[in-house]
Design an enzyme around this catalytic site. Structure first.
Site, short mmCIF file in Angstrom:
data_model
loop_
_atom_site.label_atom_id
_atom_site.label_comp_id
_atom_site.label_asym_id
_atom_site.label_seq_id
_atom_site.Cartn_x
_atom_site.Cartn_y
_atom_site.Cartn_z
N ASP A 73 0.86 -1.17 0.00
CA ASP A 73 0.00 0.00 0.00
C ASP A 73 0.90 1.23 0.00
O ASP A 73 1.82 1.33 0.82
CB ASP A 73 -0.91 0.01 1.23
CG ASP A 73 -1.90 1.14 1.19
OD1 ASP A 73 -2.83 1.07 0.35
OD2 ASP A 73 -1.75 2.10 1.97
N ASN A 81 -1.81 13.54 -3.86
CA ASN A 81 -2.78 13.96 -4.89
C ASN A 81 -3.48 15.26 -4.49
O ASN A 81 -3.62 16.18 -5.31
CB ASN A 81 -3.83 12.87 -5.13
CG ASN A 81 -3.31 11.72 -5.96
OD1 ASN A 81 -2.37 11.87 -6.74
ND2 ASN A 81 -3.91 10.57 -5.78
N ASP A 90 0.74 10.53 -9.66
CA ASP A 90 1.11 9.56 -10.71
C ASP A 90 2.63 9.39 -10.76
O ASP A 90 3.13 8.27 -10.89
CB ASP A 90 0.59 10.01 -12.07
CG ASP A 90 -0.92 9.90 -12.21
OD1 ASP A 90 -1.56 9.33 -11.31
OD2 ASP A 90 -1.45 10.41 -13.22
N ASP A 116 -3.80 2.72 -5.22
CA ASP A 116 -2.51 2.89 -4.56
C ASP A 116 -2.01 1.56 -3.98
O ASP A 116 -1.24 1.53 -3.03
CB ASP A 116 -2.59 3.95 -3.46
CG ASP A 116 -3.53 3.59 -2.33
OD1 ASP A 116 -4.30 2.60 -2.47
OD2 ASP A 116 -3.51 4.26 -1.28
#
Length: 164
Positions: A73, A81, A90, A116
């Protein structure tokens, strides 16, 4: 009475058909890649992962060979973000995938299984070997100094003992 059809240049027609076939084969290859590859990271996607997992489970059961799975994770991707934009998120995912890809064997499979979340199928690796690998990967990601600080959390499970 209908006019006769002009003669067909067989060589030209063969070349035209070969070119059309090449274009079709190229498009099929592109579509196959889309079906099994995550377009952002260039690693296997969930579909490819699930197929590989089924094969790994079957091989582990049949040959009593060790195999393990690492679930990964990406920590705080939502914060990246929200704070810096999705392009930076990204870029962070790409950096992490690159770091991990460089540190696993060609026989292992890295896949993006969620936004993610990544997973690695480690063939011929015991759970304790997978734990060491997971710790190494987490340290390598944390040591990366290109951009925002990154970290990952990993979980490990042995695949031997599971059956279809």
């Amino acid at each position: 009475m209908a006019a006769p059809l002009p003669p067909i240049d067989k060589d030209a027609e063969i070349e035209r058909l070969k070119a059309a076939l090449a274009r079709t084969e190229s498009r099929v290859a592109e579509l196959e890649a889309l079906a099994y590859e995550d377009p952002l990271l260039g690693v296997a996607n969930r579909r490819a992962f699930l197929e590989a997992l089924r094969r790994a489970l079957a091989a582990a059961a049949r040959y009593q060979a060790p195999a393990s799975l690492i679930f990964i994770d990406v920590d705080a991707l939502k914060s990246i973000n929200d704070g810096f934009g999705h392009a930076e998120g990204d870029a962070a995912l790409k950096r992490i995938a690159s770091i991990i890809s460089a540190r696993i064997r060609k026989a292992d499979l890295l896949a993006r299984v969620g936004g993610d979340e990544l997973a690695i199928i480690l063939t011929n690796a015991t759970e304790s070997e997978a734990l060491v690998k997971a710790e190494t990967l987490a340290s390598s990601v944390a040591a990366d100094t290109c951009g925002a600080p990154l970290s990952i959390s990993c979980g490990v499970i042995a695949l031997d003992g599971f059956h279809d």
